[in-house]
Design a protein around this motif. Structure first.
Motif, PDB file in Angstrom:
ATOM      1  N   ASN A 347       0.824  -1.205   0.000  1.00  0.00           N
ATOM      2  CA  ASN A 347       0.000   0.000   0.000  1.00  0.00           C
ATOM      3  C   ASN A 347       0.861   1.259   0.000  1.00  0.00           C
ATOM      4  O   ASN A 347       2.092   1.202   0.078  1.00  0.00           O
ATOM      5  N   ASN A 348       0.215   2.411  -0.072  1.00  0.00           N
ATOM      6  CA  ASN A 348       0.923   3.680  -0.192  1.00  0.00           C
ATOM      7  C   ASN A 348       1.565   4.132   1.109  1.00  0.00           C
ATOM      8  O   ASN A 348       2.322   5.112   1.114  1.00  0.00           O
ATOM      9  N   ASN A 353      -1.711  -4.177   2.188  1.00  0.00           N
ATOM     10  CA  ASN A 353      -3.152  -4.395   2.241  1.00  0.00           C
ATOM     11  C   ASN A 353      -3.381  -5.891   2.034  1.00  0.00           C
ATOM     12  O   ASN A 353      -2.786  -6.492   1.128  1.00  0.00           O
ATOM     13  N   THR A 354      -4.223  -6.493   2.847  1.00  0.00           N
ATOM     14  CA  THR A 354      -4.535  -7.918   2.699  1.00  0.00           C
ATOM     15  C   THR A 354      -6.045  -8.083   2.721  1.00  0.00           C
ATOM     16  O   THR A 354      -6.735  -7.388   3.471  1.00  0.00           O
ATOM     17  N   TRP A 355      -6.546  -8.992   1.927  1.00  0.00           N
ATOM     18  CA  TRP A 355      -7.991  -9.124   1.816  1.00  0.00           C
ATOM     19  C   TRP A 355      -8.375 -10.482   1.238  1.00  0.00           C
ATOM     20  O   TRP A 355      -7.535 -11.226   0.741  1.00  0.00           O
ATOM     21  N   HIS A 356      -9.656 -10.767   1.310  1.00  0.00           N
ATOM     22  CA  HIS A 356     -10.192 -12.008   0.714  1.00  0.00           C
ATOM     23  C   HIS A 356     -11.692 -11.851   0.608  1.00  0.00           C
ATOM     24  O   HIS A 356     -12.307 -11.075   1.360  1.00  0.00           O
ATOM     25  N   GLN A 371      -4.322   0.140   4.980  1.00  0.00           N
ATOM     26  CA  GLN A 371      -3.374   1.039   5.630  1.00  0.00           C
ATOM     27  C   GLN A 371      -3.995   1.777   6.802  1.00  0.00           C
ATOM     28  O   GLN A 371      -5.208   1.866   6.937  1.00  0.00           O
ATOM     29  N   HIS A 372      -3.106   2.285   7.656  1.00  0.00           N
ATOM     30  CA  HIS A 372      -3.480   3.009   8.871  1.00  0.00           C
ATOM     31  C   HIS A 372      -4.171   2.115   9.898  1.00  0.00           C
ATOM     32  O   HIS A 372      -4.889   2.614  10.771  1.00  0.00           O
ATOM     33  N   GLY A 373      -3.976   0.804   9.790  1.00  0.00           N
ATOM     34  CA  GLY A 373      -4.523  -0.107  10.781  1.00  0.00           C
ATOM     35  C   GLY A 373      -6.012  -0.317  10.701  1.00  0.00           C
ATOM     36  O   GLY A 373      -6.625  -0.797  11.661  1.00  0.00           O
ATOM     37  N   ILE A 374      -6.634   0.014   9.567  1.00  0.00           N
ATOM     38  CA  ILE A 374      -8.086  -0.110   9.403  1.00  0.00           C
ATOM     39  C   ILE A 374      -8.431  -1.483   8.834  1.00  0.00           C
ATOM     40  O   ILE A 374      -7.766  -1.985   7.928  1.00  0.00           O
TER      41      ILE A 374
END
Length: 418
Positions: A347-348, A353-356, A371-374
């Motif tokens: 990410n920037n 970034n991780t997702w599924h 990002q930013h822990g969200i």
């Protein structure tokens, strides 16, 4: 964040036919908004509004949304209502249970990584050796190690040959056994066939690979797959609701929502040949266990995601780095890759970034850590079918709404739900 989409599953699959009476619009569809439960801070109302619009446009009767930042649960919402088997009506709670489909894969991958962390196996171990699989049909099977199994580079391609986790009737007929089939039947059938490509040469999403990973967990730990995951991964972080789902409505867990589809299929959970609603007997939930069989709430999954924020009682920093490592084939043309149970992209902000997502008849789920822990998770009791709006749109919709939150609350809701 751009999601690496899985294959669209607009049709219910071979043998499925429309059932006009199923998947009807929810009872509240004519009202302005669905019934809701839970907590939405005022500064996060934009997320609540986005989810309400999404589910109304798609006629979804049951949904959940949970949002967190830096280890604090900030939003927990249930949407809609349903009729219980006894005829009473219940609202969806933030703690109601949903099938989560392929979001289950992060649990299975973490189980393998935890076994490696504990010195019980190595990610370089060959699956055929661990499970004593014959390589007679294709000697290349001997080259499938646990890295390749979990990163979907093991050699099975459901775009070339039918996904064996969704091919029960064919497998039963081929082996001359009655329905229902089990894991051993699926493994026997698939191991007797050639791989679709050389292991380690390309990415191809494989439910079968993760089903095999579940059997590795059992073989190495000496415990049932579900027991190992609940004891070693979930209990240490106080997640108690999550469990494996069952195939029939009569077997549903307490507080589990019903699932909706306009399709029916011949039952695969018994030899009757009866036509059943696709979500209830059209596929086997026990067989899906390690690749797509878990039940959870959105708050459970967001809390599970905290495990990957840093070293803790479940995974060490080394184990977490393994989960998000690039495969030997590197990133795809879009810059993302499949780690161990997660899609991954830089990410920037200098992180990942991780997702599924997850999809099966009657279920769609999406979970992202950005990002930013969200982090945020949405789950629905319906998935995209022919004639419905795009369900993958949940990714940009929630991403855009997150960007509109100007002030993040500080009150942590974790103690309210755990």
């Amino acid at each position: 964040m751009t999601m690496l989409s899985r294959r669209r599953l607009l049709q219910a699959g071979a043998g499925a036919v429309p059932a006009i009476t199923l998947g009807a619009a929810p009872a509240w569809a004519e009202s302005a908004e669905p019934p809701t439960t839970g907590v939405v801070p005022k500064s996060m109302a934009v997320l609540d509004k986005a989810l309400k619009t999404y589910i109304k446009e798609r006629g979804i009767s049951c949904a959940q949304l949970a949002v967190a930042k830096k280890g604090k649960l900030l939003l927990a919402r249930g949407y809609g209502s349903y009729t219980r088997p006894d005829g009473s009506t219940a609202k969806v709670l933030p703690t109601s249970l949903f099938r989560i489909a392929s979001l289950s894969k992060s649990l299975t991958a973490a189980a393998i990584v935890r076994l490696a962390q504990d010195g019980e196996l190595s990610l370089g171990d060959k699956v055929a050796d661990v499970l004593k699989l014959s390589t007679r049909a294709d000697p290349r099977l001997a080259k499938v190690n646990l890295w390749r199994l979990l990163q979907h580079t093991g050699g099975w391609d459901r775009g070339v040959t039918t996904d064996p986790l969704w091919n029960d009737a064919t497998i039963a007929a081929s082996l001359d056994v009655p329905l229902p089939i089990d894991h051993d039947d699926i493994i026997k059938y698939t191991t007797a066939k050639k791989l679709d490509f050389a292991p380690g040469s390309k990415y191809a999403y494989s439910n079968y690979g993760y089903m095999l990973a579940g059997r590795v967990v059992e073989q190495v730990s000496g415990l049932p797959y579900e027991t190992y995951v609940r004891h070693k991964l979930l209990a240490p972080v106080d997640i108690e609701r999550m469990r494996l789902g069952r195939s029939l409505r009569s077997e549903a867990a307490r507080n589990e929502v019903p699932y909706e589809s306009k399709y029916t299929r011949k039952s695969v959970v018994d030899p009757s040949g009866a036509t059943v609603p696709y979500p209830y007997g059209g596929f086997s939930m026990p067989n899906q266990d390690a690749n797509g069989g878990w039940l959870a709430s959105a708050v459970d999954l967001v809390k599970w995601g905290f495990v990957f924020d840093g070293a803790g009682p479940v995974l060490s920093s080394t184990s977490i780095s393994r989960v998000f490592a690039k495969p030997e084939i590197g990133a795809n043309s879009g810059g993302s890759w499949y780690g161990l149970g997660w899609q991954v992209r830089k990410n920037n902000a200098g992180g990942l970034n991780t997702w599924h997502n997850g999809s099966m008849p009657g279920t769609f789920s999406f979970f992202a850590r950005v990002q930013h822990g969200i982090s945020y998770c949405a789950i629905f009791n319906h998935r995209e079918e022919e004639g419905t709006p795009d369900f993958d749109a949940i990714d940009p919709i929630l991403g855009e709404a997150i960007g509109k939150v100007k002030t993040w609350p500080t009150a942590d809701l974790t103690a309210k739900y755990f």
